[in-house]
Motif scaffolding. Structure first.
Motif, PDB file in Angstrom:
ATOM      1  N   ARG A 134       0.833  -1.193   0.000  1.00  0.00           N
ATOM      2  CA  ARG A 134       0.000   0.000   0.000  1.00  0.00           C
ATOM      3  C   ARG A 134       0.874   1.251   0.000  1.00  0.00           C
ATOM      4  NH1 ARG A 134      -4.941  -1.310   4.279  1.00  0.00           N
ATOM      5  NH2 ARG A 134      -5.620  -3.276   3.289  1.00  0.00           N
ATOM      6  N   SER A 135       0.420   2.251  -0.702  1.00  0.00           N
ATOM      7  CA  SER A 135       1.208   3.473  -0.838  1.00  0.00           C
ATOM      8  C   SER A 135       1.182   4.289   0.452  1.00  0.00           C
ATOM      9  CB  SER A 135       0.667   4.316  -1.999  1.00  0.00           C
ATOM     10  OG  SER A 135       1.372   5.542  -2.080  1.00  0.00           O
ATOM     11  N   ALA A 136       2.352   4.773   0.848  1.00  0.00           N
ATOM     12  CA  ALA A 136       2.477   5.667   2.000  1.00  0.00           C
ATOM     13  C   ALA A 136       3.016   7.029   1.563  1.00  0.00           C
ATOM     14  CB  ALA A 136       3.398   5.048   3.054  1.00  0.00           C
ATOM     15  N   ARG A 137       2.822   7.357   0.285  1.00  0.00           N
ATOM     16  CA  ARG A 137       3.374   8.595  -0.257  1.00  0.00           C
ATOM     17  C   ARG A 137       2.753   9.826   0.396  1.00  0.00           C
ATOM     18  NH1 ARG A 137       3.489   8.827  -6.623  1.00  0.00           N
ATOM     19  NH2 ARG A 137       4.745   6.976  -6.134  1.00  0.00           N
ATOM     20  N   LEU A 138       1.455   9.786   0.639  1.00  0.00           N
ATOM     21  CA  LEU A 138       0.788  10.937   1.241  1.00  0.00           C
ATOM     22  C   LEU A 138       1.324  11.202   2.649  1.00  0.00           C
ATOM     23  CD1 LEU A 138      -1.379  13.129   1.291  1.00  0.00           C
ATOM     24  CD2 LEU A 138      -3.017  11.382   2.063  1.00  0.00           C
ATOM     25  N   TRP A 139       1.464  10.133   3.464  1.00  0.00           N
ATOM     26  CA  TRP A 139       1.969  10.309   4.822  1.00  0.00           C
ATOM     27  C   TRP A 139       3.425  10.752   4.824  1.00  0.00           C
ATOM     28  CZ3 TRP A 139      -1.904  10.695   7.878  1.00  0.00           C
ATOM     29  CH2 TRP A 139      -3.050   9.946   7.654  1.00  0.00           C
ATOM     30  N   THR A 140       4.197  10.259   3.877  1.00  0.00           N
ATOM     31  CA  THR A 140       5.591  10.693   3.762  1.00  0.00           C
ATOM     32  C   THR A 140       5.673  12.175   3.408  1.00  0.00           C
ATOM     33  OG1 THR A 140       6.208   8.466   3.023  1.00  0.00           O
ATOM     34  CG2 THR A 140       7.782  10.236   2.611  1.00  0.00           C
ATOM     35  N   LEU A 141       4.779  12.617   2.514  1.00  0.00           N
ATOM     36  CA  LEU A 141       4.753  14.032   2.140  1.00  0.00           C
ATOM     37  C   LEU A 141       4.352  14.904   3.329  1.00  0.00           C
ATOM     38  CD1 LEU A 141       4.933  16.250  -0.012  1.00  0.00           C
ATOM     39  CD2 LEU A 141       2.548  15.747  -0.610  1.00  0.00           C
ATOM     40  N   LEU A 142       3.334  14.479   4.078  1.00  0.00           N
ATOM     41  CA  LEU A 142       2.902  15.249   5.244  1.00  0.00           C
ATOM     42  C   LEU A 142       4.001  15.328   6.293  1.00  0.00           C
ATOM     43  CD1 LEU A 142      -0.761  13.932   5.680  1.00  0.00           C
ATOM     44  CD2 LEU A 142      -0.027  16.152   4.762  1.00  0.00           C
ATOM     45  N   LEU A 143       4.707  14.225   6.522  1.00  0.00           N
ATOM     46  CA  LEU A 143       5.813  14.229   7.477  1.00  0.00           C
ATOM     47  C   LEU A 143       6.928  15.154   7.020  1.00  0.00           C
ATOM     48  CD1 LEU A 143       7.170  13.095  10.019  1.00  0.00           C
ATOM     49  CD2 LEU A 143       8.035  11.206   8.612  1.00  0.00           C
ATOM     50  N   THR A 144       7.202  15.165   5.718  1.00  0.00           N
ATOM     51  CA  THR A 144       8.252  16.038   5.192  1.00  0.00           C
ATOM     52  C   THR A 144       7.888  17.504   5.374  1.00  0.00           C
ATOM     53  OG1 THR A 144       8.824  14.352   3.538  1.00  0.00           O
ATOM     54  CG2 THR A 144       9.593  16.604   3.137  1.00  0.00           C
ATOM     55  N   VAL A 145       6.635  17.849   5.129  1.00  0.00           N
ATOM     56  CA  VAL A 145       6.193  19.232   5.331  1.00  0.00           C
ATOM     57  C   VAL A 145       6.333  19.631   6.797  1.00  0.00           C
ATOM     58  CG1 VAL A 145       4.201  20.778   5.233  1.00  0.00           C
ATOM     59  CG2 VAL A 145       4.656  19.203   3.338  1.00  0.00           C
ATOM     60  N   GLU A 146       5.924  18.747   7.693  1.00  0.00           N
ATOM     61  CA  GLU A 146       6.031  19.039   9.126  1.00  0.00           C
ATOM     62  C   GLU A 146       7.483  19.207   9.561  1.00  0.00           C
ATOM     63  OE1 GLU A 146       5.783  16.528  13.202  1.00  0.00           O
ATOM     64  OE2 GLU A 146       4.236  16.071  11.702  1.00  0.00           O
ATOM     65  N   VAL A 147       8.353  18.312   9.122  1.00  0.00           N
ATOM     66  CA  VAL A 147       9.768  18.389   9.496  1.00  0.00           C
ATOM     67  C   VAL A 147      10.408  19.661   8.940  1.00  0.00           C
ATOM     68  CG1 VAL A 147      12.016  17.286   9.194  1.00  0.00           C
ATOM     69  CG2 VAL A 147      10.022  15.904   9.749  1.00  0.00           C
ATOM     70  N   ALA A 148      10.066  20.008   7.703  1.00  0.00           N
ATOM     71  CA  ALA A 148      10.616  21.223   7.111  1.00  0.00           C
ATOM     72  C   ALA A 148      10.163  22.460   7.885  1.00  0.00           C
ATOM     73  CB  ALA A 148      10.185  21.324   5.647  1.00  0.00           C
ATOM     74  N   ALA A 149       8.898  22.497   8.301  1.00  0.00           N
ATOM     75  CA  ALA A 149       8.397  23.634   9.075  1.00  0.00           C
ATOM     76  C   ALA A 149       9.107  23.739  10.418  1.00  0.00           C
ATOM     77  CB  ALA A 149       6.895  23.506   9.274  1.00  0.00           C
ATOM     78  N   MET A 150       9.294  22.621  11.101  1.00  0.00           N
ATOM     79  CA  MET A 150       9.976  22.653  12.394  1.00  0.00           C
ATOM     80  C   MET A 150      11.441  23.033  12.240  1.00  0.00           C
ATOM     81  SD  MET A 150       8.420  19.416  14.494  1.00  0.00           S
ATOM     82  CE  MET A 150       6.706  19.432  15.044  1.00  0.00           C
TER      83      MET A 150
END
Length: 250
Positions: A189-205
């Protein structure tokens, strides 16, 4: 004696992590066979119960090492630029509360993993996870053993607590990425969406983390400029008394 014991905590934790992450020579063939079998194995068949447990495990660890622990680091860094003693106290207690909740969530995720998942510890995600749990439980112990201000060992304690906190953030976020990749690989199953959301959060922090020092520098520059303007205004309002004295001869 207490400080000697506190100094041994990080050394012991590092040794445990190295032992967990380094495979023994006797297990090299079995680990290679297991990795090959994983590659040729069919995707993991997810039952509704197992799917819910995997998502709950990922959510707990995401909230813990992927959000609350970095938030705690950002909160304690804000205290360096705050001048109000009351605000510093509030931020400190928010830092403590966020880290306690993070430890509780990580513990719940660990218990869920140990009770319901196959833990052969033959892959990177599981090995890093075990070492990470140890560091997460060690960090609050070091925090509660904080020396008083003015004690010589305070600087050593601060350095250990700071470095261990950053290491937990970096390794924890990296293991969340590895977990998402493992989930996608094992289930198909694809986890691309969750990976993208995590990347956005990490970049913001990361942006907030790096911007905090620059913002304090900007504030200091503005205060210095205001001080210069005030000093110039005072010199204009009160010019120097440079007139010549007139001497009256008798």
């Amino acid at each position: 004696m207490l400080m000697f014991t506190k100094g041994l905590f990080p050394v012991f934790a590092c040794c445990v992590m190295l032992l967990l992450l380094t495979p023994t020579p006797g297990d090299s063939s079995s680990s290679d066979d297991s990795e090959q079998s994983l590659k040729i194995a069919q995707p993991l068949e997810l039952t509704p119960k197992l799917s819910l447990q995997l998502k709950l495990h990922a959510f707990l660890l995401w909230c813990s090492v992927g959000f609350l622990i970095p938030i705690g680091v950002l909160l304690i860094r804000v205290t360096h630029t705050v001048k109000s003693a009351k605000s510093i106290k509030v931020l400190f207690y928010c830092h403590v509360a966020s880290q306690i909740v993070a430890v509780v969530l990580a513990t719940a995720g660990a218990v869920l993993s140990i009770r319901n998942f196959e833990n052969a510890f033959n892959n990177t995600h599981q090995r890093i996870g075990v070492a990470l749990y140890g560091f997460i439980w060690l960090q609050p112990v070091i925090g509660f053993l904080r020396p008083d201000r003015g004690v010589k060992t305070r600087s050593v304690w601060y350095l250990i607590h700071w470095l261990l906190g950053l290491a937990i953030c970096v390794v924890g976020i990296a293991n969340v990425y590895i977990g998402l990749h493992t989930y996608q690989e094992r289930t198909g199953r694809s986890a691309r969406l969750w990976t993208l959301l995590l990347t956005v959060e990490v970049a913001a922090m990361a942006f907030v983390y790096l911007f905090q020092d620059r913002w304090s520098y900007v504030v200091r520059q503005e205060e210095a400029a205001l001080g210069d303007e005030q000093s110039e205004g005072l010199s204009i309002m009160y010019p120097a008394n440079d007139h010549k004295e007139v001497v009256v001869m008798p």
